[in-house]
Design a protein around this motif. Structure first.
Motif, short mmCIF file in Angstrom:
data_model
loop_
_atom_site.label_atom_id
_atom_site.label_comp_id
_atom_site.label_asym_id
_atom_site.label_seq_id
_atom_site.Cartn_x
_atom_site.Cartn_y
_atom_site.Cartn_z
N LYS A 102 0.86 -1.18 0.00
CA LYS A 102 0.00 0.00 0.00
C LYS A 102 0.90 1.23 0.00
O LYS A 102 1.62 1.48 0.96
CB LYS A 102 -0.92 0.01 1.23
CG LYS A 102 -1.87 1.19 1.26
CD LYS A 102 -2.77 1.13 2.49
CE LYS A 102 -3.73 2.31 2.52
NZ LYS A 102 -4.60 2.29 3.73
N VAL A 103 0.85 2.00 -1.06
CA VAL A 103 1.71 3.17 -1.21
C VAL A 103 0.89 4.45 -1.11
O VAL A 103 -0.11 4.61 -1.81
CB VAL A 103 2.46 3.15 -2.55
CG1 VAL A 103 3.24 4.45 -2.75
CG2 VAL A 103 3.41 1.96 -2.61
N VAL A 104 1.31 5.34 -0.23
CA VAL A 104 0.68 6.66 -0.09
C VAL A 104 1.77 7.70 -0.31
O VAL A 104 2.79 7.70 0.38
CB VAL A 104 0.05 6.85 1.30
CG1 VAL A 104 -0.54 8.26 1.42
CG2 VAL A 104 -1.04 5.80 1.54
N ILE A 105 1.55 8.59 -1.28
CA ILE A 105 2.53 9.64 -1.55
C ILE A 105 2.00 10.96 -1.00
O ILE A 105 0.98 11.47 -1.48
CB ILE A 105 2.78 9.79 -3.07
CG1 ILE A 105 3.17 8.43 -3.67
CG2 ILE A 105 3.89 10.81 -3.32
CD1 ILE A 105 3.35 8.47 -5.18
N PRO A 106 2.65 11.52 0.00
CA PRO A 106 2.18 12.79 0.58
C PRO A 106 2.42 13.96 -0.37
O PRO A 106 3.27 13.88 -1.27
CB PRO A 106 3.02 12.93 1.85
CG PRO A 106 4.27 12.17 1.54
CD PRO A 106 3.86 11.03 0.69
N ALA A 126 9.48 5.16 -11.08
CA ALA A 126 9.42 5.10 -9.61
C ALA A 126 8.91 3.77 -9.08
O ALA A 126 9.27 3.36 -7.98
CB ALA A 126 8.56 6.23 -9.07
N PHE A 127 8.09 3.08 -9.85
CA PHE A 127 7.47 1.85 -9.36
C PHE A 127 8.05 0.58 -9.96
O PHE A 127 7.45 -0.50 -9.85
CB PHE A 127 5.95 1.90 -9.57
CG PHE A 127 5.26 2.88 -8.69
CD1 PHE A 127 4.90 2.55 -7.39
CD2 PHE A 127 5.00 4.17 -9.13
CE1 PHE A 127 4.29 3.47 -6.56
CE2 PHE A 127 4.38 5.10 -8.31
CZ PHE A 127 4.03 4.75 -7.02
N GLU A 128 9.21 0.68 -10.57
CA GLU A 128 9.85 -0.51 -11.14
C GLU A 128 10.13 -1.54 -10.04
O GLU A 128 10.76 -1.24 -9.04
CB GLU A 128 11.15 -0.14 -11.84
CG GLU A 128 10.95 0.56 -13.17
CD GLU A 128 12.25 0.75 -13.93
OE1 GLU A 128 13.33 0.47 -13.36
OE2 GLU A 128 12.19 1.19 -15.09
N GLY A 129 9.62 -2.75 -10.23
CA GLY A 129 9.83 -3.81 -9.25
C GLY A 129 8.97 -3.69 -8.01
O GLY A 129 9.17 -4.42 -7.04
N SER A 130 7.99 -2.80 -8.04
CA SER A 130 7.14 -2.57 -6.87
C SER A 130 6.11 -3.68 -6.67
O SER A 130 5.58 -4.24 -7.62
CB SER A 130 6.40 -1.23 -7.03
OG SER A 130 5.41 -1.07 -6.04
N LYS A 131 5.82 -3.97 -5.40
CA LYS A 131 4.79 -4.95 -5.05
C LYS A 131 3.47 -4.28 -4.70
O LYS A 131 2.53 -4.93 -4.22
CB LYS A 131 5.27 -5.78 -3.85
CG LYS A 131 6.49 -6.65 -4.13
CD LYS A 131 6.90 -7.44 -2.90
CE LYS A 131 8.13 -8.30 -3.17
NZ LYS A 131 8.55 -9.05 -1.95
N ALA A 132 3.38 -2.99 -4.98
CA ALA A 132 2.20 -2.21 -4.61
C ALA A 132 0.92 -2.75 -5.25
O ALA A 132 0.87 -3.00 -6.45
CB ALA A 132 2.40 -0.75 -5.00
N LYS A 133 -0.11 -2.88 -4.41
CA LYS A 133 -1.43 -3.28 -4.90
C LYS A 133 -2.36 -2.08 -4.97
O LYS A 133 -3.34 -2.07 -5.71
CB LYS A 133 -2.01 -4.37 -3.99
CG LYS A 133 -1.26 -5.68 -4.07
CD LYS A 133 -1.89 -6.75 -3.19
CE LYS A 133 -1.14 -8.07 -3.31
NZ LYS A 133 -1.75 -9.12 -2.45
N SER A 134 -2.05 -1.06 -4.16
CA SER A 134 -2.82 0.18 -4.21
C SER A 134 -1.86 1.36 -4.09
O SER A 134 -0.91 1.32 -3.32
CB SER A 134 -3.86 0.23 -3.09
OG SER A 134 -3.25 0.39 -1.82
N ILE A 135 -2.13 2.39 -4.90
CA ILE A 135 -1.30 3.59 -4.91
C ILE A 135 -2.20 4.79 -4.74
O ILE A 135 -3.12 5.00 -5.52
CB ILE A 135 -0.52 3.71 -6.24
CG1 ILE A 135 0.40 2.50 -6.45
CG2 ILE A 135 0.30 5.01 -6.26
CD1 ILE A 135 1.01 2.43 -7.84
N ASP A 136 -1.91 5.58 -3.70
CA ASP A 136 -2.67 6.80 -3.46
C ASP A 136 -1.75 8.00 -3.65
O ASP A 136 -0.93 8.31 -2.80
CB ASP A 136 -3.26 6.81 -2.05
CG ASP A 136 -4.16 8.03 -1.79
OD1 ASP A 136 -4.19 8.94 -2.65
OD2 ASP A 136 -4.82 8.06 -0.74
#
Length: 221
Positions: A102-106, A126-136
């Motif tokens: 879960k990624v939250v960018i302030p 920025a998200f290369e190789g990321s396991k993020a399922k949700s990005i805010d």
């Protein structure tokens, strides 16, 4: 004579104690000078990642990495990420925490010197190789969306962005290409503004590759 030596010893002890705090040169009993380095004054703000001058240099220099102060409210969301200064008081979100689902960018953060830095863009890598399922990223006032903007987040099923500062001409219809599991794109925008960019967003949603179709939804906040 004994009394004089005792007084001299007491005076020297006082000088040593003061020198340890203030950082002075004091004579030793052997006649040689001893240098005492100043110790930090308690109650000051520690500077992580370098001294105050280095932090300010990074803040002012484009391409330099900047970091949130450890006690800043945004620090938790920015842990293990990379932020690069744009040299004008703003920064680019250059790399996400690859392990975060879960990624939250302030929208902004403060560095160790108290400089407030706004995050105004997201690097397409920025998200290369990321396991993020949700990005805010709804707190970031994005002004453009480039091709494969979030492509590295191949597991993302939900992405939320802010569309209030976007213009249709600055939105690539391929900005969601590569997000094959994306079920929903949520856009924070005023109703009137959303109408101006809706067509571009919908075209982009059709190019995700998600078999059931990526839905585009507007929210006020």
């Amino acid at each position: 004579m004994k009394l004089n030596k005792h007084v001299m010893a007491m005076n020297l002890a006082a000088v040593i104690a003061f020198g340890a705090v203030a950082g002075i040169v004091a004579p030793s009993v052997t006649g040689e000078d001893v240098v005492y380095a100043a110790e930090p004054v308690s109650g000051g703000n520690p500077v992580s990642g370098g001294n105050a001058a280095e932090v300010d240099e990074a803040f002012k220099t484009a391409g330099k990495e900047v970091k949130a102060a450890e006690n800043d409210p945004a620090a938790a969301d920015l842990k293990d990420t990379k932020l690069v200064s744009n040299g004008d008081g703003t920064a680019t979100y250059a790399a996400a925490n690859k392990e975060a689902e879960k990624v939250v960018i302030p929208g902004s953060f403060k560095d160790a010197n108290g400089n407030e830095i706004k995050i105004t863009s997201i690097d397409p890598k920025a998200f290369e190789g990321s396991k993020a399922k949700s990005i805010d990223a709804s707190a970031v006032a994005l002004t453009k969306l480039v091709a494969k903007q979030f492509a590295g987040a191949k597991k993302a099923t939900s992405i939320k962005i802010n569309g209030n500062q976007l213009k249709a001409k600055d939105i690539s219809t391929k900005f969601l290409k590569g997000n094959k599991k994306l079920k929903k794109l949520t856009v924070v925008a005023k109703s009137r503004q959303f109408k101006k960019i809706k067509s571009k967003l919908q075209k982009a949603a059709k190019k995700t590759g998600y078999k059931k179709g990526t839905k585009v939804k507007r929210v006020s906040k």
